[in-house]
Design an enzyme around this catalytic site. Structure first.
Site, short mmCIF file in Angstrom:
data_model
loop_
_atom_site.label_atom_id
_atom_site.label_comp_id
_atom_site.label_asym_id
_atom_site.label_seq_id
_atom_site.Cartn_x
_atom_site.Cartn_y
_atom_site.Cartn_z
N SER A 140 -36.72 -6.27 -5.80
CA SER A 140 -35.92 -7.43 -5.42
C SER A 140 -36.63 -8.70 -5.84
O SER A 140 -37.87 -8.76 -5.88
CB SER A 140 -35.70 -7.45 -3.90
OG SER A 140 -35.06 -8.64 -3.50
N TYR A 153 -39.37 -8.05 4.74
CA TYR A 153 -38.60 -7.48 3.63
C TYR A 153 -39.26 -7.82 2.30
O TYR A 153 -39.43 -6.94 1.44
CB TYR A 153 -37.17 -7.99 3.67
CG TYR A 153 -36.32 -7.53 2.51
CD1 TYR A 153 -35.87 -6.21 2.44
CD2 TYR A 153 -35.97 -8.40 1.48
CE1 TYR A 153 -35.09 -5.77 1.37
CE2 TYR A 153 -35.20 -7.98 0.41
CZ TYR A 153 -34.76 -6.66 0.36
OH TYR A 153 -34.00 -6.24 -0.69
#
EC number: 1.-.-.-
Length: 231
Positions: A140, A153
């Site tokens: 990501s 995250y």
């Protein structure tokens, strides 16, 4: 003949979103696809849209090493080989340290980091033995760009980058390729729950196309990393 004819691909997180889009595109390009994920009903819904003789549903919890080992074994037993493994299972939960949601942190660490490692360790012995194969980890942009609400995250996705970079060096000159793909915001059920609707987003298909690009390069070319952002 399509570009991935008779290649055997395992896709985790294949029941929805990015994983579903990847599995569908690889199947369209001729691959025999093993759909892995926790939700059997969602996996079956995806499988029902594909040719039944070239798809296999294997409910799998990527945080369980034994289940991941069995997934890879079933893929080989069903289709007679293993060429491609896509780690697209992922989780995005409460990520602020000051929210103190330790259970949610543990869950993200288990899925995003351990799931990536478990899948790699299950698949690589076969790939190394045959001196071929391609492991793709869906990371990501958050692994590079942390915000005040993405700390945990982002840390897990940064770990996916590091794992991929390390594997690239470990696997040099073995014939086995490894790629990290880092999407920006993608329009999925996960992001819909955490992000404003007016923010620009990619479509899951965009990430699937990036995967296909990495997979279809010449044998002597390894695409180490792809970053995909909306415009």
């Amino acid at each position: 003949m399509t570009v991935l004819t008779d290649k055997v691909a395992v896709v985790t997180g294949a029941g929805s979103g990015i994983g579903e889009a990847i599995a569908t595109l690889l199947h369209e390009e001729g691959a025999k696809v093993v759909l892995a994920g926790r939700n059997k009903e969602k996996l079956q819904n995806v499988a029902n849209q594909l040719s039944q003789d070239s798809v296999k549903v294997v409910p799998t919890d990527v945080t369980n090493k034994e289940e991941v080992d069995e997934l890879i074994k079933i893929a080989q037993q069903t289709f007679g080989g293993l060429d491609i493994v896509i780690n697209s299972a992922g989780q995005m939960l409460s990520s602020k340290i000051t929210d103190y949601q330790v259970d949610e942190w543990d869950s993200m660490i288990d899925v995003n980091i351990k799931g990536t490692l478990y899948t790699a360790q299950a698949a690589l012995p076969t790939m190394l033995e045959q001196s071929s194969g391609h492991l793709i980890n869906i990371a990501s942009i958050s692994g590079f760009e942390v915000t005040k609400s993405s700390t945990i995250y982002s840390a897990t996705k940064a770990a996916v980058h590091t794992i991929t970079q390390g594997l690239e060096k470990e696997l040099a000159k073995t014939g086995v390729k490894v790629t990290s793909i880092s999407p920006g915001m993608v329009d999925t059920a996960i992001t819909a729950a955490y992000n404003p609707t007016d923010r620009k987003k990619l479509e899951p298909q965009d990430i699937a196309e990036a995967v296909l690009y990495a997979l279809t390069q010449p044998k002597h070319v390894n695409v180490n990393e792809i970053t995909v952002r909306p415009v």
